[in-house]
Motif scaffolding. Structure first.
Motif, PDB file in Angstrom:
ATOM      1  N   LEU A 175       0.820  -1.199   0.000  1.00 30.54           N
ATOM      2  CA  LEU A 175       0.000   0.000   0.000  1.00 30.54           C
ATOM      3  C   LEU A 175       0.862   1.261   0.000  1.00 30.54           C
ATOM      4  N   LEU A 176       0.629   2.137  -0.969  1.00 33.45           N
ATOM      5  CA  LEU A 176       1.368   3.394  -1.022  1.00 33.45           C
ATOM      6  C   LEU A 176       1.121   4.218   0.237  1.00 33.45           C
ATOM      7  N   ALA A 177      -0.080   4.148   0.752  1.00 37.31           N
ATOM      8  CA  ALA A 177      -0.401   4.931   1.943  1.00 37.31           C
ATOM      9  C   ALA A 177       0.482   4.538   3.127  1.00 37.31           C
ATOM     10  N   ARG A 178       0.774   3.272   3.253  1.00 35.07           N
ATOM     11  CA  ARG A 178       1.636   2.818   4.340  1.00 35.07           C
ATOM     12  C   ARG A 178       3.077   3.287   4.112  1.00 35.07           C
ATOM     13  N   VAL A 179       3.501   3.300   2.880  1.00 35.64           N
ATOM     14  CA  VAL A 179       4.838   3.831   2.602  1.00 35.64           C
ATOM     15  C   VAL A 179       4.886   5.308   2.977  1.00 35.64           C
ATOM     16  N   LEU A 180       3.894   6.059   2.559  1.00 35.43           N
ATOM     17  CA  LEU A 180       3.870   7.489   2.849  1.00 35.43           C
ATOM     18  C   LEU A 180       3.811   7.766   4.348  1.00 35.43           C
ATOM     19  N   ASP A 181       3.171   6.896   5.085  1.00 39.14           N
ATOM     20  CA  ASP A 181       3.062   7.062   6.531  1.00 39.14           C
ATOM     21  C   ASP A 181       4.268   6.521   7.286  1.00 39.14           C
ATOM     22  N   GLY A 182       5.208   5.962   6.547  1.00 41.51           N
ATOM     23  CA  GLY A 182       6.416   5.459   7.192  1.00 41.51           C
ATOM     24  C   GLY A 182       6.228   4.173   7.950  1.00 41.51           C
ATOM     25  N   ILE A 183       5.228   3.411   7.597  1.00 45.03           N
ATOM     26  CA  ILE A 183       4.953   2.154   8.311  1.00 45.03           C
ATOM     27  C   ILE A 183       4.981   0.973   7.348  1.00 45.03           C
ATOM     28  N   SER A 184       5.900   1.059   6.404  1.00 49.93           N
ATOM     29  CA  SER A 184       6.062  -0.025   5.445  1.00 49.93           C
ATOM     30  C   SER A 184       6.431  -1.326   6.146  1.00 49.93           C
ATOM     31  N   ASN A 185       6.045  -2.410   5.544  1.00 49.77           N
ATOM     32  CA  ASN A 185       6.380  -3.721   6.102  1.00 49.77           C
ATOM     33  C   ASN A 185       7.842  -4.074   5.904  1.00 49.77           C
ATOM     34  N   TYR A 186       8.440  -3.524   4.860  1.00 43.37           N
ATOM     35  CA  TYR A 186       9.792  -3.938   4.496  1.00 43.37           C
ATOM     36  C   TYR A 186      10.712  -2.731   4.383  1.00 43.37           C
ATOM     37  N   TRP A 187      11.924  -2.897   4.946  1.00 42.94           N
ATOM     38  CA  TRP A 187      12.903  -1.816   4.957  1.00 42.94           C
ATOM     39  C   TRP A 187      14.268  -2.352   4.560  1.00 42.94           C
ATOM     40  N   GLY A 188      15.014  -1.519   3.849  1.00 38.17           N
ATOM     41  CA  GLY A 188      16.385  -1.837   3.535  1.00 38.17           C
ATOM     42  C   GLY A 188      17.304  -1.390   4.661  1.00 38.17           C
ATOM     43  N   GLN A 189      18.596  -1.651   4.504  1.00 35.31           N
ATOM     44  CA  GLN A 189      19.548  -1.422   5.590  1.00 35.31           C
ATOM     45  C   GLN A 189      20.108  -0.013   5.633  1.00 35.31           C
ATOM     46  N   GLY A 190      19.900   0.788   4.620  1.00 37.64           N
ATOM     47  CA  GLY A 190      20.398   2.154   4.631  1.00 37.64           C
ATOM     48  C   GLY A 190      21.720   2.326   3.926  1.00 37.64           C
ATOM     49  N   THR A 191      21.878   3.482   3.304  1.00 35.97           N
ATOM     50  CA  THR A 191      23.130   3.841   2.655  1.00 35.97           C
ATOM     51  C   THR A 191      23.430   5.299   2.985  1.00 35.97           C
ATOM     52  N   GLN A 192      24.677   5.576   3.336  1.00 34.43           N
ATOM     53  CA  GLN A 192      25.058   6.910   3.808  1.00 34.43           C
ATOM     54  C   GLN A 192      25.301   7.845   2.624  1.00 34.43           C
ATOM     55  N   VAL A 193      24.685   9.005   2.706  1.00 31.69           N
ATOM     56  CA  VAL A 193      24.947  10.078   1.749  1.00 31.69           C
ATOM     57  C   VAL A 193      25.500  11.266   2.529  1.00 31.69           C
ATOM     58  N   THR A 194      26.664  11.718   2.135  1.00 35.03           N
ATOM     59  CA  THR A 194      27.299  12.862   2.783  1.00 35.03           C
ATOM     60  C   THR A 194      27.610  13.914   1.731  1.00 35.03           C
ATOM     61  N   VAL A 195      27.095  15.106   1.959  1.00 32.93           N
ATOM     62  CA  VAL A 195      27.308  16.199   1.021  1.00 32.93           C
ATOM     63  C   VAL A 195      28.138  17.265   1.723  1.00 32.93           C
ATOM     64  N   SER A 196      29.299  17.536   1.183  1.00 30.97           N
ATOM     65  CA  SER A 196      30.185  18.530   1.779  1.00 30.97           C
ATOM     66  C   SER A 196      30.032  19.870   1.072  1.00 30.97           C
ATOM     67  N   SER A 197      30.336  20.932   1.795  1.00 34.18           N
ATOM     68  CA  SER A 197      30.202  22.285   1.217  1.00 34.18           C
ATOM     69  C   SER A 197      31.454  22.697   0.469  1.00 34.18           C
TER      70      SER A 197
END
Length: 122
Positions: free
Chosen positions: A100-122
């Motif tokens: 359900l897109l609504a669950r994704v938008l609400d941040g309550i998705s059933n499935y999540w990935g592990q994350g990837t770091q994004v760093t933006v320097s000035s």
């Protein structure tokens, strides 16, 4: 569904990155997908989402016009093309999936990935 995010890195402000999230499982084509981020000391926030038909997309105001979400069903992958990156885009980015897109938008998705770091320097 298992999700594997990648593509993060260290870039300078104004540069671009493309994040990828590969999903396993047969339900990918019927899943809504989203990208979230969490900066140090801040709550997780939604960045972008896309419905399973790709006709529905959502962008946080902070990334509109700079980020693009799209999916490749043949590769079971959702992408987040990030252009004109700003220092405030620095965060760990997570992908999420749910029928359900609504669950994704609400941040309550059933499935999540592990994350990837994004760093933006000035």
């Amino acid at each position: 569904v298992q999700l594997q995010a990648s593509g993060g890195g260290l870039v300078q402000a104004g540069e671009s990155l493309k994040l990828s999230c590969v999903a396993s499982g047969r339900t990918f084509n019927r899943s809504a997908l989203g990208w979230f981020r969490q900066a140090p000391g801040k709550e997780r926030e939604i960045v972008s989402a896309i419905g399973w038909r790709s006709s529905s997309t959502y962008y946080a105001d902070s990334v509109k016009g700079r980020f693009t979400i799209f999916r490749d069903s043949a590769k079971n992958t959702v992408y987040l093309q990030m252009n004109s990156l700003k220092t405030e885009d620095t965060a760990v980015y997570y992908c999420a999936a749910d029928p359900l897109l609504a669950r994704v938008l609400d941040g309550i998705s059933n499935y999540w990935g592990q994350g990837t770091q994004v760093t933006v320097s000035s």
